[in-house]
Design an enzyme around this catalytic site. Structure first.
Site, PDB file in Angstrom:
ATOM      1  CE  LYS A 222      -4.029   2.041   2.259  1.00 47.92           C
ATOM      2  NZ  LYS A 222      -3.580   3.411   1.970  1.00 47.92           N
TER       3      LYS A 222
ATOM      4  CD  GLU B 180      -0.697   4.503   3.509  1.00 50.68           C
ATOM      5  OE1 GLU B 180      -1.719   5.102   3.882  1.00 50.68           O
ATOM      6  OE2 GLU B 180      -0.316   4.506   2.328  1.00 50.68           O
TER       7      GLU B 180
ATOM      8  CG  ASP C  85       1.206   8.123   2.548  1.00 56.89           C
ATOM      9  OD1 ASP C  85       0.070   8.488   2.175  1.00 56.89           O
ATOM     10  OD2 ASP C  85       1.780   8.607   3.531  1.00 56.89           O
TER      11      ASP C  85
END
Length: 317
Positions: free
Chosen positions: A22, A168, A24
């Site tokens: 994931k 993240e 950011d």
């Protein structure tokens, strides 16, 4: 297509899922008509092509084949990790080409590609595994864009790796899932790695509407170099009874003096004696030490305010 917050799939189903880091950054859809031009659209639908001039050469990457790519624009720090605060200096410049070009030279971005909804024809009905394979075969790796590999299975190990490397979080994608534009789907699950911190409450902001008379957010700090440094405002995480209990504690501690050093000028703030300690979760910190996406966990009556110490930027000054 959007992901739904959740947890890792059951271990028995692990092999049916792919796992991606994931990031950011800023989500974008990339439109390549095949005529040498390129269009970038944000989640809002806004045309943000002009904000990222270093991505323009991607327009020719697939020749005359029209395509739509799904990805995330990142600004990387000195450790190669996505830094949203750095990226913010690049956002909002779509209609300021001269400024965008100057910032591109100072803070270049990198586009991470992870899906392919269209390649000469719509691919929405194809399963994720096939779309991902076609994306990989397209060879979209350049000076400012890349297609990182996804891991199939081994979800627990992948999540642990993101935590160990300070990333993240993780996005879990079902291998047989179709692409659903605009839908927050359970076929995509996002897991955010949250850190925790003990903070001192130094003030609060009154709520509005149904929260009138109650705290809408608390203003929190941490001890650093002998002073209480402001680290942000927390406005989520309470049940109604917890918020009511907190309101009574805040009123009993009211003072007319801001306890933070340096003093904060926040419109509508009500200051309190810095004696309440709470635990919060957050995703990361900004370069100035502020907490990003903080959420309240619980009061910590077992801790003294002096125990909320942290290493913050500028401590040695």
């Amino acid at each position: 297509m959007l992901a739904t917050p959740g947890r890792l799939p059951p271990a028995a189903q692990d092999s049916r899922w792919a796992y991606e880091t994931k990031q950011d950054g800023q989500r974008v859809m990339v439109y390549l008509p095949g005529d040498g031009t390129l269009l970038l659209r944000a989640r809002s639908g806004e045309d943000i092509t002009g904000a990222y001039p270093e991505l323009r050469p991607l327009a020719a990457a697939l020749g005359t084949t029209p395509a739509i790519l799904d990805g995330e624009v990142l600004a990387l720090d000195e450790h190669g990790r996505a830094d949203f605060q750095l990226l913010q200096s690049r956002m909002g410049l779509a209609h300021a080409p001269a400024r965008a070009a100057r910032r591109a030279a100072q803070v270049p971005v990198h586009l991470v590609l992870f899906d392919l909804p269209h390649l000469d024809r719509p691919l929405l009905a194809l399963p994720y595994a096939q779309r991902r394979s076609l994306l990989t075969e397209s060879g979209l790796d350049g000076p400012h864009w890349s297609t990182p590999a996804a891991v199939v299975g081994h979800g627990a190990e992948a999540l642990r790796a993101t935590r160990e490397h300070g990333l993240e979080g993780l996005v879990c994608k079902r291998l047989d899932s179709v692409y659903e534009p605009g839908v927050r789907s359970r076929a995509w699950i996002k897991i955010r790695n949250l850190r925790t911190a003990d903070v001192v409450v130094g003030g609060w902001l009154p709520g509005k509407g149904r929260l009138t008379g109650l705290p809408g957010a608390v203003l929190v700090g941490q001890r650093a170099a002998g002073r209480l440094r402001y680290v942000g405002r927390v406005g989520t995480g309470w049940s109604d009874p917890e918020r009511t209990e907190l309101a009574a504690l805040l009123r009993a501690a009211e003072t007319g003096v801001c306890p933070f050093d340096p003093v904060q000028r926040i419109a509508g703030a009500r200051w309190v004696l810095p004696r309440l300690v709470g635990e919060v979760g957050y995703s990361t910190r900004t370069r100035s030490g502020l907490l990003r996406q903080p959420s309240w966990y619980r009061l910590r009556p077992d801790l003294a305010p002096e125990e909320s110490a942290a290493d913050l930027p500028g401590d040695a000054e």
